[in-house]
Design a protein around this motif. Structure first.
Motif, PDB file in Angstrom:
ATOM      1  N   ARG A 190      36.087 112.941  -6.681  1.00 16.90           N
ATOM      2  CA  ARG A 190      36.970 111.857  -7.071  1.00 16.90           C
ATOM      3  C   ARG A 190      37.174 111.894  -8.581  1.00 16.90           C
ATOM      4  O   ARG A 190      36.628 112.738  -9.284  1.00 16.90           O
ATOM      5  N   PHE A 191      37.941 110.918  -9.103  1.00 14.36           N
ATOM      6  CA  PHE A 191      38.336 110.990 -10.501  1.00 14.36           C
ATOM      7  C   PHE A 191      37.197 110.651 -11.461  1.00 14.36           C
ATOM      8  O   PHE A 191      36.218 110.015 -11.108  1.00 14.36           O
ATOM      9  N   THR A 192      37.353 111.095 -12.662  1.00 14.91           N
ATOM     10  CA  THR A 192      36.301 111.017 -13.665  1.00 14.91           C
ATOM     11  C   THR A 192      35.814 109.607 -13.914  1.00 14.91           C
ATOM     12  O   THR A 192      34.614 109.381 -14.105  1.00 14.91           O
TER      13      THR A 192
ATOM     14  N   VAL B 115      29.675 112.099  -6.983  1.00 17.69           N
ATOM     15  CA  VAL B 115      30.553 111.778  -8.115  1.00 17.69           C
ATOM     16  C   VAL B 115      30.925 113.037  -8.881  1.00 17.69           C
ATOM     17  O   VAL B 115      32.083 113.230  -9.275  1.00 17.69           O
ATOM     18  N   ARG B 116      29.956 113.925  -9.085  1.00 15.49           N
ATOM     19  CA  ARG B 116      30.254 115.153  -9.829  1.00 15.49           C
ATOM     20  C   ARG B 116      31.287 116.010  -9.104  1.00 15.49           C
ATOM     21  O   ARG B 116      31.948 116.836  -9.726  1.00 15.49           O
ATOM     22  N   GLN B 117      31.382 115.830  -7.804  1.00 19.33           N
ATOM     23  CA  GLN B 117      32.355 116.616  -7.048  1.00 19.33           C
ATOM     24  C   GLN B 117      33.625 115.828  -6.750  1.00 19.33           C
ATOM     25  O   GLN B 117      34.363 116.143  -5.829  1.00 19.33           O
ATOM     26  N   MET B 118      33.884 114.819  -7.542  1.00 17.33           N
ATOM     27  CA  MET B 118      35.082 113.996  -7.347  1.00 17.33           C
ATOM     28  C   MET B 118      35.957 113.996  -8.593  1.00 17.33           C
ATOM     29  O   MET B 118      36.656 113.026  -8.874  1.00 17.33           O
ATOM     30  N   LEU B 119      35.908 115.068  -9.351  1.00 19.52           N
ATOM     31  CA  LEU B 119      36.507 115.036 -10.670  1.00 19.52           C
ATOM     32  C   LEU B 119      37.881 115.689 -10.757  1.00 19.52           C
ATOM     33  O   LEU B 119      38.473 115.717 -11.826  1.00 19.52           O
TER      34      LEU B 119
END
Length: 677
Positions: A6-8, A388-392
């Protein structure tokens, strides 16, 4: 499985977990639900949009609700259509009249593209500067409507898919183990066959079967589009409507797949393949992705294998006495109940049985002992941080939405799950572990290297100093392994001969279909005459392979004749001293099978250690020849010899015990049946 990204900005929503009421974990993060909009065209096509203007990029994905589970296996002599969904992944990149070089056309926009096929879905995607969204939509709609479905487009891609299967499955121990694991774990559900398809079907699928499949499944009402990035929603929806809106719907109905019955006993299989180190795979049946218990399993996965400090990593890899070089686990987002998959590679000299024992201890411990709140907190925090790290990126946010729709009919499920995992309690962990992480719910596949048979035969000879009888045994095992290789090569030739016959039939049909189009007939004939995968080249190569195999048969026949001479010349006194060595040697060299069980019981009475060593070779022979009755007899007769004081004998006993343990279960499905399909 680590979920799509996901986004930063979501990073700032991460909070430290705290203990509440001594049982659960609490956190009050900012809502992670993005502003996903859903739109539906008159023809049934759904569009999911998520604006993000932080960078001038757009991810555009077209998802079709079709994958390998929508195919069919063959019955009897009739082929199936397994692998057909994967065919179209390749076919769609062949371009259309408007865009004949699809890859190059996207690259020219500064974009990236690819596609993948899986059990339930097929996805085509691009990421490009957002100013080119109109062009991406135009190109994707064009290839959906105008994909070239002809003999000349299907045949080259058929061979590409077959080569992919050979590379990633037939000639790959890891790939073959994964294929066998699915085939053994599932009895009724179509998840039991591989996405790439069985080779028999890849060789035989007809143009009509492909056309009918495409016409039914690749339609607007069986698809949805995901758009994430720098765009204006209404403009994007209008563009999609402009280019896709006139495509007709097919009245597609969701396919009801057969439910997999509960597994009540562990299933085992093995493959017989050269491997440098021992390795195995296993899987537990688990609930579908949309279940809350799936979220509990994701936390369990972190506890067991989430990092260096996780339970199994500590005991198997990083502890004081490591026994494996690597261990991986995977919870995949699948629509129906699937498998919690594991893969393990052993360190040299270490036994698979020891690793399985430790794994079983930890699985049982999860169901019997509540995890500490500190360990649970660490697992949940690690899971959320990894997510989260893979949602950037725009692409992986689109993945998250797409997988959510396909596996749970909910584009928000992964965003919501970030909060849901914080509500999981130690009791949830125990309950789900007790229901799923059971040996009776597990399927296991091990890789057995042929070299282990030769190693055991040599060790038995060294343990008993059988002299010429021992040499005879070792040469017999080598003959047996050469015969196994010859059978595999013969099978490959048979498959290619059948494939050529199918190609000739399809070519004749294509010529007839285009009898009034000489230019197309000429192109078909050129393909058959000059292509690397055409009839002329393939028939020539087949003849060369047949000659090479005939030479191998001739050489093997000469080696067997020499072995017969050596056997006939064996000193009778030596043969009488080592009757079991001789009997096992005859079995491996000539399939001579006279009363092996009587000899075994006799040897067990006079030399129980030798009988136990021999049981490893006998077990391998019977398992490879799919003789379960003899395997059962052997298990019944097996001696309990204890520990030998002689080091050579103890080494041979250990090798025999390990070989028998690793060759438990089905071999017929593992190779002789699977690779023939």
């Amino acid at each position: 499985m680590i979920l799509p990204r996901r986004f930063t900005e979501v990073i700032v929503a991460m909070t430290i977990l705290t203990v509440v009421s001594g049982t659960a974990l609490a956190t009050e993060p900012r809502s992670l639900r993005p502003d996903i909009r859903t739109h539906t065209l008159d023809n049934g096509l759904k569009i999911y949009t998520l604006e993000d203007h932080s960078a001038p990029l757009v991810a555009y994905q077209v998802w079709f609700k079709v994958g390998s589970s929508h195919e069919k296996e063959g019955e009897g002599d009739r082929h199936g259509i397994t692998g057909l969904s994967h065919f179209f992944e390749h076919m769609m990149f062949r371009g259309t009249k408007a865009y004949p070089q699809f890859f190059e056309n996207v690259y020219a926009l500064g974009g990236q593209l690819n596609a993948w096929t899986w059990l339930d879905s097929t996805c085509y995607w691009e990421v490009a500067p957002s100013r080119h969204l109109d062009k991406l939509i135009t190109m994707e709609a064009d290839r959906l409507a105008n994909m070239d479905m002809s003999f000349l487009s299907l045949e080259p891609e058929r061979e590409v898919v077959k080569s992919e299967r050979l590379l990633r499955t037939d000639n790959s121990p890891d790939g073959l183990m994964s294929e066998v694991l699915g085939a053994v774990a599932f009895q009724k559900h179509p998840y039991k066959w591989p996405t790439v398809g069985w080779m028999r079907d890849l060789n035989a699928i007809t143009l009509k079967e492909a056309s009918d499949y495409h016409r039914y499944h690749y339609t607007p009402d069986n698809a949805y589009i995901v758009i994430v990035g720098d765009f204006e929603t209404q403009k994007a929806v209008d563009l999609v409507r402009q280019h896709y809106g006139k495509l007709p719907k097919a009245g597609h109905k969701a396919q009801k797949l057969p439910a997999e019955p509960p597994q009540t006993a562990e299933r085992r299989a093995f493959i017989f393949k050269d491997v440098e180190t021992r390795k195995f795979k296993f899987g537990y049946h688990v609930p579908a992705n949309k279940s809350r218990d799936f979220a509990v399993l994701e936390v369990i996965d972190q506890i067991l294998n989430g990092g260096k400090s996780s339970r199994l990593k500590q005991r198997l890899v990083y502890g004081p006495e490591p026994i494996v070089s690597g261990i991986s686990s995977n919870l995949m987002p699948i629509r129906d109940p699937f498998l919690y998959l594991w893969s393990v590679s052993m360190l040299p000299g270490k036994e698979v049985a020891d690793a399985i024992g430790i794994i079983d201890e930890e699985m049982l411990r999860l169901s019997k002992e509540p995890v500490s709140l500190n360990e649970l907190s660490t697992a949940v925090e690690r899971l959320r941080a990894d997510t989260v790290r893979q949602m950037l990126t725009t692409q992986q946010r689109a993945d998250m939405m797409g997988f959510g729709v396909r596996t749970a009919d909910d584009p928000f499920i992964y965003f919501d799950r970030m909060g849901e995992v914080a509500t999981i309690t130690p009791a949830d962990i125990q309950r789900v572990a007790a229901a799923t992480l059971l040996t009776t719910n597990r399927t296991q596949v091990r890789a057995v290297s042929p070299a282990r048979l030769t190693e055991l035969a040599t060790a038995w000879d060294q343990a008993r100093n059988a002299n010429a009888a021992g040499v005879l045994l070792q040469s017999a095992v080598k003959l047996f392994l050469k015969q196994q290789e010859l059978q595999e090569k013969t099978l490959q030739i048979d498959q290619e001969r059948i494939a050529i016959t199918h190609l000739e039939t399809r070519a004749t049909q294509a010529m007839g279909d285009h009898k009034d189009q000489p230019d197309i007939q000429e192109a078909i004939q050129k393909y058959l005459d000059t292509s690397e995968k055409g009839l002329v080249t393939r028939k020539r190569l087949l003849a060369e392979q047949e000659t090479a195999v005939a030479e191998l048969k001739k050489n093997l026949s000469a080696e067997r004749a020499q072995w017969d001479n050596d056997f006939a010349g064996l000193d009778p006194d030596l043969a009488a001293q080592f009757p079991f060595h001789v009997a096992v040697a005859r079995l491996f060299a000539t399939s001579h099978n006279t009363e092996w069980d009587k000899l075994y019981k006799s040897a067990a009475g006079s030399d129980p250690a030798s009988a136990e060593i021999a049981s490893g070779l006998l077990f391998a022979y019977f398992a490879l020849h799919n003789r379960p009755n003899d395997v059962a007899k052997l298990i019944k007769y097996t001696s309990k010899t204890g520990t030998e004081t002689d080091a050579a004998a103890q080494k041979a006993l250990t090798l025999a015990s390990s070989l028998k343990d690793d060759m438990q279960g089905s071999f017929g499905l593992a190779q002789s049946e699977v690779t023939k399909k």
